[in-house]
Scaffold this motif. Structure first.
Motif, PDB file in Angstrom:
ATOM      1  N   ILE A   4     -55.809  31.506 -55.556  1.00 17.35           N
ATOM      2  CA  ILE A   4     -55.040  30.599 -56.407  1.00 17.35           C
ATOM      3  C   ILE A   4     -55.095  31.156 -57.827  1.00 17.35           C
ATOM      4  N   PHE A   5     -53.957  31.544 -58.363  1.00 13.89           N
ATOM      5  CA  PHE A   5     -53.909  32.123 -59.702  1.00 13.89           C
ATOM      6  C   PHE A   5     -53.697  31.021 -60.731  1.00 13.89           C
ATOM      7  N   LEU A   6     -54.636  30.905 -61.667  1.00 16.18           N
ATOM      8  CA  LEU A   6     -54.556  29.882 -62.708  1.00 16.18           C
ATOM      9  C   LEU A   6     -53.992  30.438 -64.012  1.00 16.18           C
ATOM     10  N   GLY A   7     -54.189  31.727 -64.241  1.00 14.59           N
ATOM     11  CA  GLY A   7     -53.663  32.362 -65.448  1.00 14.59           C
ATOM     12  C   GLY A   7     -53.383  33.820 -65.172  1.00 14.59           C
ATOM     13  N   THR A   8     -52.188  34.289 -65.531  1.00 16.71           N
ATOM     14  CA  THR A   8     -51.767  35.644 -65.173  1.00 16.71           C
ATOM     15  C   THR A   8     -51.281  36.444 -66.378  1.00 16.71           C
ATOM     16  N   GLY A   9     -51.533  35.939 -67.578  1.00 19.24           N
ATOM     17  CA  GLY A   9     -51.116  36.637 -68.784  1.00 19.24           C
ATOM     18  C   GLY A   9     -52.226  37.489 -69.364  1.00 19.24           C
ATOM     19  N   LYS A  15     -45.340  30.999 -72.808  1.00 21.32           N
ATOM     20  CA  LYS A  15     -44.776  29.779 -72.233  1.00 21.32           C
ATOM     21  C   LYS A  15     -44.824  29.810 -70.712  1.00 21.32           C
ATOM     22  N   GLU A  16     -44.762  31.024 -70.131  1.00 16.23           N
ATOM     23  CA  GLU A  16     -44.761  31.143 -68.673  1.00 16.23           C
ATOM     24  C   GLU A  16     -46.141  31.371 -68.072  1.00 16.23           C
ATOM     25  N   ARG A  17     -47.074  31.954 -68.876  1.00 18.67           N
ATOM     26  CA  ARG A  17     -48.347  32.390 -68.297  1.00 18.67           C
ATOM     27  C   ARG A  17     -49.523  31.998 -69.193  1.00 18.67           C
ATOM     28  N   ASN A  18     -50.559  31.423 -68.561  1.00 20.36           N
ATOM     29  CA  ASN A  18     -51.816  31.216 -69.269  1.00 20.36           C
ATOM     30  C   ASN A  18     -52.652  32.496 -69.171  1.00 20.36           C
ATOM     31  N   ASP A  37     -63.134  34.915 -63.686  1.00 20.47           N
ATOM     32  CA  ASP A  37     -62.720  34.775 -65.078  1.00 20.47           C
ATOM     33  C   ASP A  37     -62.277  33.352 -65.376  1.00 20.47           C
ATOM     34  N   CYS A  38     -62.371  33.004 -66.671  1.00 20.95           N
ATOM     35  CA  CYS A  38     -62.124  31.615 -67.068  1.00 20.95           C
ATOM     36  C   CYS A  38     -61.609  31.600 -68.497  1.00 20.95           C
ATOM     37  N   GLY A  39     -60.361  32.027 -68.666  1.00 21.48           N
ATOM     38  CA  GLY A  39     -59.763  32.028 -69.993  1.00 21.48           C
ATOM     39  C   GLY A  39     -59.530  30.623 -70.514  1.00 21.48           C
ATOM     40  N   GLU A  40     -59.226  30.536 -71.789  1.00 20.62           N
ATOM     41  CA  GLU A  40     -58.954  29.248 -72.423  1.00 20.62           C
ATOM     42  C   GLU A  40     -57.857  28.503 -71.672  1.00 20.62           C
ATOM     43  N   GLY A  41     -58.055  27.221 -71.453  1.00 22.16           N
ATOM     44  CA  GLY A  41     -57.055  26.404 -70.780  1.00 22.16           C
ATOM     45  C   GLY A  41     -57.180  26.383 -69.269  1.00 22.16           C
ATOM     46  N   ALA A 260     -56.012  54.409 -52.422  1.00 26.35           N
ATOM     47  CA  ALA A 260     -57.188  53.729 -51.865  1.00 26.35           C
ATOM     48  C   ALA A 260     -56.963  53.249 -50.436  1.00 26.35           C
ATOM     49  N   GLY A 261     -55.739  53.230 -49.976  1.00 23.63           N
ATOM     50  CA  GLY A 261     -55.466  52.730 -48.636  1.00 23.63           C
ATOM     51  C   GLY A 261     -55.509  51.223 -48.550  1.00 23.63           C
ATOM     52  N   ALA A 262     -55.272  50.546 -49.683  1.00 18.90           N
ATOM     53  CA  ALA A 262     -55.228  49.084 -49.658  1.00 18.90           C
ATOM     54  C   ALA A 262     -54.038  48.616 -48.826  1.00 18.90           C
ATOM     55  N   LYS A 263     -54.181  47.460 -48.230  1.00 20.48           N
ATOM     56  CA  LYS A 263     -53.097  46.941 -47.396  1.00 20.48           C
ATOM     57  C   LYS A 263     -52.098  46.110 -48.197  1.00 20.48           C
ATOM     58  N   ARG A 264     -52.580  45.544 -49.296  1.00 22.06           N
ATOM     59  CA  ARG A 264     -51.750  44.603 -50.053  1.00 22.06           C
ATOM     60  C   ARG A 264     -52.186  44.625 -51.512  1.00 22.06           C
ATOM     61  N   LEU A 265     -51.224  44.626 -52.431  1.00 24.23           N
ATOM     62  CA  LEU A 265     -51.507  44.627 -53.867  1.00 24.23           C
ATOM     63  C   LEU A 265     -50.875  43.405 -54.510  1.00 24.23           C
ATOM     64  N   ILE A 266     -51.674  42.672 -55.293  1.00 27.83           N
ATOM     65  CA  ILE A 266     -51.155  41.565 -56.094  1.00 27.83           C
ATOM     66  C   ILE A 266     -51.387  41.937 -57.558  1.00 27.83           C
ATOM     67  N   ILE A 267     -50.306  42.035 -58.326  1.00 28.43           N
ATOM     68  CA  ILE A 267     -50.427  42.428 -59.732  1.00 28.43           C
ATOM     69  C   ILE A 267     -50.460  41.186 -60.618  1.00 28.43           C
ATOM     70  N   THR A 268     -51.195  41.315 -61.730  1.00 27.37           N
ATOM     71  CA  THR A 268     -51.389  40.202 -62.649  1.00 27.37           C
ATOM     72  C   THR A 268     -51.679  40.765 -64.045  1.00 27.37           C
ATOM     73  N   HIS A 269     -52.031  39.886 -65.007  1.00 26.24           N
ATOM     74  CA  HIS A 269     -52.420  40.271 -66.366  1.00 26.24           C
ATOM     75  C   HIS A 269     -51.279  41.024 -67.064  1.00 26.24           C
ATOM     76  N   PHE A 270     -50.171  40.302 -67.271  1.00 25.73           N
ATOM     77  CA  PHE A 270     -48.980  40.905 -67.857  1.00 25.73           C
ATOM     78  C   PHE A 270     -48.911  40.625 -69.356  1.00 25.73           C
ATOM     79  N   SER A 271     -48.506  41.627 -70.111  1.00 22.38           N
ATOM     80  CA  SER A 271     -48.321  41.462 -71.543  1.00 22.38           C
ATOM     81  C   SER A 271     -47.319  40.348 -71.816  1.00 22.38           C
ATOM     82  N   ALA A 272     -47.565  39.618 -72.919  1.00 25.59           N
ATOM     83  CA  ALA A 272     -46.679  38.508 -73.289  1.00 25.59           C
ATOM     84  C   ALA A 272     -45.284  38.990 -73.682  1.00 25.59           C
ATOM     85  N   ARG A 273     -45.105  40.300 -73.843  1.00 27.87           N
ATOM     86  CA  ARG A 273     -43.772  40.824 -74.185  1.00 27.87           C
ATOM     87  C   ARG A 273     -42.785  40.667 -73.017  1.00 27.87           C
TER      88      ARG A 273
END
Length: 304
Positions: A4-9, A15-18, A37-41, A260-273
């Motif tokens: 469960i992703f709570l913040g992805t920025g 406005k879209e991402r915490n 991790d436990c960012g503000e908010g 690495a031979g991973a089966k699945r990749l979930i990307i996160t931590h995107f710049s606010a730009r």
């Protein structure tokens, strides 16, 4: 099991991402949640999710930058004000203990539950009969860790139809046989549960990264992972800027998953730009290299 992703920025909320936080739902496996991790908010985001703070068992911090830890004091206090008495274990780099104890002390906060704070070193940080968690240092401006979570193999499926055909009565005895025990029936027969189990089911492996530029330990953490969660802070053309700040681009993250031979990749931590539409370009850059890439968004849930 689900993420469960709570913040992805990255860095600051938009406005879209915490800012950064995600939770591993282990209700089916151990009746608890683990937070990374436990960012503000973060506690505000929890209000819009299925997460119950009383069932929060462990918190793993990747590094001490504010967008990854400034939500901790409030969350810990709110868990206490909710009346929880269940123990909570907090793992993080050296300095996390001073941060938590100082903020709670200066704010006059108290906890109603036992809080154990473990300042981690590279290597195995937790190991029980169900899960093993390993932390390795990454490449960032300050000490930053990635976590590899390995689930123990699960027993194979019990061949109940064969047992019934052989006159073994259904009931609690089936649970003992599924556990591989040997039992004696009323008619004197000895039944070995191991003889009625299918092949063991391989435990799942997750790799959850903190902020990082490309580095050797990343490959170790992600090796053959079922799911790899990794930052994709900037687009491929901005590699120099990303790496100088201890971050990775879309291309570098996708190449790591592939190597690495991973089966699945979930990307996160995107710049606010990057707004919602621009973010789709980041996903496309990853999928061009590693097709099994998905993009996280705030409050998104991924079944594992």
């Amino acid at each position: 099991m689900e993420l469960i992703f709570l913040g992805t920025g990255a860095g600051t909320p938009s406005k879209e991402r915490n800012v950064s936080s995600l939770v591993l739902n282990l209700l089916s496996e151990r009746n608890s949640f683990w937070m990374f991790d436990c960012g503000e908010g973060t506690q505000h985001q929890i209000l819009h999710s299925s997460i119950r703070m009383g069932r929060l068992e462990k918190i793993f911090i990747t590094h001490l930058h504010g967008d990854h830890i400034f939500g901790l004091p409030g969350l810990l206090s709110s868990r206490s004000m909710g009346g929880s008495q269940d123990p909570l274990t907090l793992y993080g780099p050296p300095g996390i203990k001073a941060f938590v104890e100082t903020t709670l002390s200066l704010s006059g906060s108290y906890l109603t539950y036992p809080l154990e704070i473990i300042e981690i070193q590279p290597g195995k940080v937790m190991d029980d009969q169900h899960f093993c968690v390993t932390a390795l240092p990454l490449v960032h401006g300050i000490e930053s860790f990635g976590y590899r979570i390995e689930e123990a193999d699960r027993p194979g499926t019990l061949d109940a139809s064969r047992l019934l055909a052989e006159g073994v009565p259904a009931g609690p005895v089936f649970q003992r046989l599924k556990a591989g025990e040997q039992i004696q029936l009323d008619d004197g027969r000895v039944i070995n549960g191991q003889d009625y189990l299918g092949p063991a089911q391989k435990g799942r492996v997750l790799a959850i990264f903190g902020d990082t530029a490309p580095g050797e330990n990343s490959l170790v953490l992600a090796k053959d992972a079922d799911v790899m969660v990794h930052e994709a802070t900037l687009e491929a053309s901005m590699a120099e800027q990303a790496n100088n700040r201890g971050h990775s681009t879309t291309q570098q993250t996708a190449e790591l998953a592939k190597t690495a031979g991973a089966k699945r990749l979930i990307i996160t931590h995107f710049s606010a730009r990057y707004g919602t539409e621009e973010s789709l370009r980041l996903l496309a850059e990853c999928q061009a290299i590693f097709p099994s890439t998905e993009m996280a968004s705030d409050l998104a849930v991924f079944a594992l």
